[in-house]
Design a protein around this motif. Structure first.
Motif, PDB file in Angstrom:
ATOM      1  N   VAL A 239       0.975   4.096  -3.013  1.00  0.00           N
ATOM      2  CA  VAL A 239       0.703   5.696  -2.595  1.00  0.00           C
ATOM      3  C   VAL A 239       2.038   6.399  -3.117  1.00  0.00           C
ATOM      4  O   VAL A 239       1.847   7.448  -3.710  1.00  0.00           O
ATOM      5  CB  VAL A 239       0.667   5.909  -1.105  1.00  0.00           C
ATOM      6  CG1 VAL A 239       0.840   7.435  -0.862  1.00  0.00           C
ATOM      7  CG2 VAL A 239      -0.730   5.337  -0.817  1.00  0.00           C
TER       8      VAL A 239
ATOM      9  N   LEU B  37       1.693   6.742  -7.065  1.00  0.00           N
ATOM     10  CA  LEU B  37       0.802   7.710  -7.312  1.00  0.00           C
ATOM     11  C   LEU B  37       1.211   9.095  -7.270  1.00  0.00           C
ATOM     12  O   LEU B  37       0.948   9.978  -8.208  1.00  0.00           O
ATOM     13  CB  LEU B  37      -0.531   7.442  -6.464  1.00  0.00           C
ATOM     14  CG  LEU B  37      -1.411   6.088  -6.830  1.00  0.00           C
ATOM     15  CD1 LEU B  37      -2.529   5.951  -5.897  1.00  0.00           C
ATOM     16  CD2 LEU B  37      -1.706   6.085  -8.465  1.00  0.00           C
ATOM     17  N   VAL B  38       1.960   9.251  -6.019  1.00  0.00           N
ATOM     18  CA  VAL B  38       2.445  10.713  -5.762  1.00  0.00           C
ATOM     19  C   VAL B  38       3.743  10.980  -6.842  1.00  0.00           C
ATOM     20  O   VAL B  38       3.495  12.071  -7.296  1.00  0.00           O
ATOM     21  CB  VAL B  38       3.346  10.953  -4.223  1.00  0.00           C
ATOM     22  CG1 VAL B  38       4.069  11.926  -4.271  1.00  0.00           C
ATOM     23  CG2 VAL B  38       2.098  10.895  -3.293  1.00  0.00           C
TER      24      VAL B  38
ATOM     25  N   LEU C 188       0.750  -1.381  -0.132  1.00  0.00           N
ATOM     26  CA  LEU C 188       0.004  -0.115   0.082  1.00  0.00           C
ATOM     27  C   LEU C 188       0.863   1.265  -0.027  1.00  0.00           C
ATOM     28  O   LEU C 188       0.556   2.119  -0.744  1.00  0.00           O
ATOM     29  CB  LEU C 188      -0.966   0.089   1.355  1.00  0.00           C
ATOM     30  CG  LEU C 188      -1.751   1.088   1.442  1.00  0.00           C
ATOM     31  CD1 LEU C 188      -3.058   1.360   0.276  1.00  0.00           C
ATOM     32  CD2 LEU C 188      -2.570   1.245   2.684  1.00  0.00           C
ATOM     33  N   ALA C 189       2.040   1.306   0.789  1.00  0.00           N
ATOM     34  CA  ALA C 189       2.783   2.496   0.812  1.00  0.00           C
ATOM     35  C   ALA C 189       3.565   2.547  -0.565  1.00  0.00           C
ATOM     36  O   ALA C 189       3.695   3.682  -0.881  1.00  0.00           O
ATOM     37  CB  ALA C 189       3.933   2.168   1.894  1.00  0.00           C
TER      38      ALA C 189
END
Length: 55
Positions: free
Chosen positions: A41, A44-45, A37-38
Motif C-alpha cells: 500500500v 502504491l501511494v 500488505l502495508a
C-alpha cells in the motif's frame, strides 16, 4: 527528466526504508502478511505521489 519535488523524494525514501525493514523482519522473525500488505500500500501511494507531483 524532471527533478522530483521534496515530498515525492521523502515518500520514495520511506518506501525503500520500509522495504528494508520488512525484509529484515521477515528474515529474522518470519513473514508477516500484514507487514507486506502495508508495504505494498505504501508503495502504491508512493507511485501515485511520484506520478502526480512529477508531471
Amino acid at each position: 527528466m524532471t527533478e522530483m519535488p521534496g515530498s515525492a523524494k521523502v515518500m520514495t525514501v520511506c518506501t525503500v526504508v520500509g522495504l528494508v525493514v520488512v525484509t529484515a523482519y521477515t528474515v529474522a522473525l518470519g513473514g508477516s502478511g500484514w507487514l507486506w500488505l502495508a508495504w505494498v500500500v505504501l508503495g502504491l501511494v508512493t507511485v501515485g505521489v511520484v506520478t502526480t507531483r512529477g508531471t
